[in-house]
Scaffold this motif. Sequence first.
Motif, PDB file in Angstrom:
ATOM      1  N   TYR A 109      38.603  36.621  30.912  1.00  0.00           N
ATOM      2  CA  TYR A 109      39.688  37.746  31.836  1.00  0.00           C
ATOM      3  C   TYR A 109      39.794  36.717  33.041  1.00  0.00           C
ATOM      4  O   TYR A 109      38.584  36.976  33.617  1.00  0.00           O
ATOM      5  N   HIS A 134      39.465  47.164  34.262  1.00  0.00           N
ATOM      6  CA  HIS A 134      39.726  46.415  32.896  1.00  0.00           C
ATOM      7  C   HIS A 134      38.382  46.064  32.558  1.00  0.00           C
ATOM      8  O   HIS A 134      38.211  46.179  31.275  1.00  0.00           O
ATOM      9  N   LEU A 145      34.312  40.914  26.563  1.00  0.00           N
ATOM     10  CA  LEU A 145      34.915  40.220  27.692  1.00  0.00           C
ATOM     11  C   LEU A 145      34.306  39.381  28.575  1.00  0.00           C
ATOM     12  O   LEU A 145      32.709  39.797  28.857  1.00  0.00           O
ATOM     13  N   HIS A 278      43.024  35.468  28.952  1.00  0.00           N
ATOM     14  CA  HIS A 278      43.908  36.498  29.487  1.00  0.00           C
ATOM     15  C   HIS A 278      44.084  36.016  31.100  1.00  0.00           C
ATOM     16  O   HIS A 278      43.017  36.218  31.765  1.00  0.00           O
ATOM     17  N   ASN A 280      45.347  37.010  34.451  1.00  0.00           N
ATOM     18  CA  ASN A 280      45.877  38.386  35.410  1.00  0.00           C
ATOM     19  C   ASN A 280      46.500  37.851  36.366  1.00  0.00           C
ATOM     20  O   ASN A 280      45.935  37.609  37.498  1.00  0.00           O
TER      21      ASN A 280
END
Length: 847
Positions: A109, A134, A145, A278, A280
């Motif tokens: 992330y 998150h 994560l 991911h 962001n």
Amino acid sequence: MRALRRLTVRASLPEALLPLSQLVTNLRWSWHPETRDLFEALDPQLWESCGGDPVRVLGEVSAERLAALADDPAFLAQLGSVTADLRTYLEAPHWYQSLGEEAPATVAYFSAEFGITEVLPQYSGGLGILAGDHLKAASDLGVPLIGVGLLYRAGYFTQGLSADGWQLEHYPALDPHGLPLKLLRDAEGAAVVVTVPLPEARTLAAHVWRAQVGRVQLLLLDSDIEENAPAERGVTDRLYGGGEDHRLRQEMLLGIGGVRALRAYCSLTGTPQPEVFHANEGHAGFQGLERIRELTESHGLTFAEALQAVRAGTVFTTHTPVPAGIDRFPRALIERYFAGFGVPVDQLLPLGAERDPGTFNMAHMGLRLGQRANGVSALHGHVSRDMFGDLWPGFDADDVPIGSITNGVHAPTWTARELVELGTQTDGRDDPGPGPAHFAGVDRIPAGELWGTRRLLRARLVEEVRRRVRASALSRGSTEAELGWTETVFDPDALTVGFARRVPSYKRLTLMLRDPARLRALLLDDERPLQLVIAGKSHPADDGGKQLIQQMVRFADDPEVRHRIVFLPDYDIGMARHLYWGCDVWLNNPLRPLEACGTSGMKSALNGGLNLSIRDGWWDEWFDGQNGWAIPTADGVADPDRRDDVEAQAVYELLERQVVPRFYEVGEDGVPSRWLEMVRATLRETGPKVLATRMVGDYVRTLYVPAAGAARAMAADGHAAARDLSVWRARLLESWSGVRVGHVEATGVGETPEIGGGIDLRAEVDLPGLTPADVLVEAVHGRVDDADRLHAVTTVPLRHDGSDGSRHWFTGTVPLTRTGPFGYTVRVLPHHERLAVPAELGVVVTA
């Protein structure tokens, strides 16, 4: 004289207290009350003077005090209990572990900022706080994560005010050794160094610091190291600082260096390499480019083949509702920085292409590199599909492949402990999933007890307001003799409204000042007063935002109203918690639809605060008439000043006629029962919706799991699927210009079509160079307007029904399911089993 370097010296821990080292370096303490209780017990006075910062407390507590605690049975029992609880939290299976092998083994992330705690000031506003929540929610759910960001040596900035109310910025120097961080080291104990190539044969190097966020690792890259030249040492100096060149190097370090840091961390610790990446926001877009380079160099894939493999495992989240909020760089700057990077620049540049041929758009690159993309509320998803629609020409906005997952907030971080202990977030379920339908426990709390807790939290906020107002006045030049008035600022029993957020113009900090006389009347009402607590930072380069702050401060400085309205400088996580806990109403009045989500109102709702907001972001989705008030908007008014006047009047009307009367309508028991009904409804119905665990659960189910499956399929058999998809894609796009719908026959309609009937369609489609298996032919039908535009459409796939060379026929039946104006058409889309959606390639042919 100034010190050459700042560092933190700690007392050596007695053996019995060694678990404190593990507890202080795991940021779970920032949301775990029992761990904070333990650190407060080290030295209550020191805890208060350190602002509740366990890292500072452990760094400053005396050796004598530690020796005494090492022989204190009660403290050792407390330490043992908290340590055992953390061990169970880290090792026991959670919700994610029940999902099975389809779930990705590791998710990366990437974010430019992370707001975990004020002790680690690596955030500026909502984006960073969202990223922090998150990570925390992922930890609570057991999601494997790994966060990736930058370690800014001066963070964002601390905010002060001049005597005339102008924002002043100060950048405190941060010593990583005094923060809850550990340096990533290799097997020999040397600090791991990752490098990123720069022009003119220069290199940007960085150390990797690790923050433990519960079960989740956060990797932060730091360029302030000896291996770098002075210019490169300053790359991670400040969050969102510097010009284009500086920002580009920051984003290259985040994306490219971040992937390299991940590879090193996973290799050293035996952690599975991430299957899903991911991004962001667009700041992290270069992570996809680095992964493309890896595949071309280590697996022999072409750029086009590697692009397909990378896209499959990439998720992109956009947070901005306006084009001006997107990072853009001059094309020439990208060409200079990536000339020797290892991928063809002529294939890299189209990833960030936009209408301006001289500009490289980071959000466009994020969307082109991510097979799955989302906005952060239902309304923002709609806005994003409109804003980025040019990337999918020929498609209606509803078909643009950008979905939405509404943001959430981490309840243990933002909910007052007293409310949690009352049972406001209990529902009696055994299912540990991301979120229940409602928190039924709130209805079992006696009215007097719930209202008493709300009064307690408001009184605590008043104490904090008085302390901060006094400190701000001293910093602005007041003397002790002039500060007697600060002792009576705010009333612990008065209706308290909060407004705190960043200060760009669209959030309209000063909307409440449009009619000063009317606001004064609300503030100074003898029987039913209203009090306003306001906070927020403007970007250092935004003089317009600073002027808004100055205007607000000057109004609040007026001796007539300063006991009822305050502006508190240096808004951060620590201040925010007091505001969310103590405010009765949370005010939000952005220009609709420019608020992507607006999570501050969610945090207030978790504490029983009622929202008074424009229907934008999450509030447009979850306002239900019981959890607050919706401010009517003047969307059709073109004149911005008139629009502000109209919407400000709506705010005053709601306050005067609904909000204030309901708050002060108290029964014989001293409880405002109608107000408390709204508080209960907010806690019971809105509370579960705004949880970050609900949000992360949505990401896992709808994005991470499908992305992991797609990435695995692409990587199998030496990336055979990626190679195949690349060839198919090139063939289809080369042939697409020849695709057309030649003729559509309709039968069975009759002279008077009736509901329940159907239209039999036969469409002739030319597919030169393609086969029927390469396409999806659909009938699209729905309500039609006076311009023959279709609305509320439904699609029906048509079946292949014969061929003659490149001509093909497709048939099917369109059901007549609605009365009134009705229309239909036929369209042709690409079709391949590896596409997430048919619109993915951005091409379509319509009859």
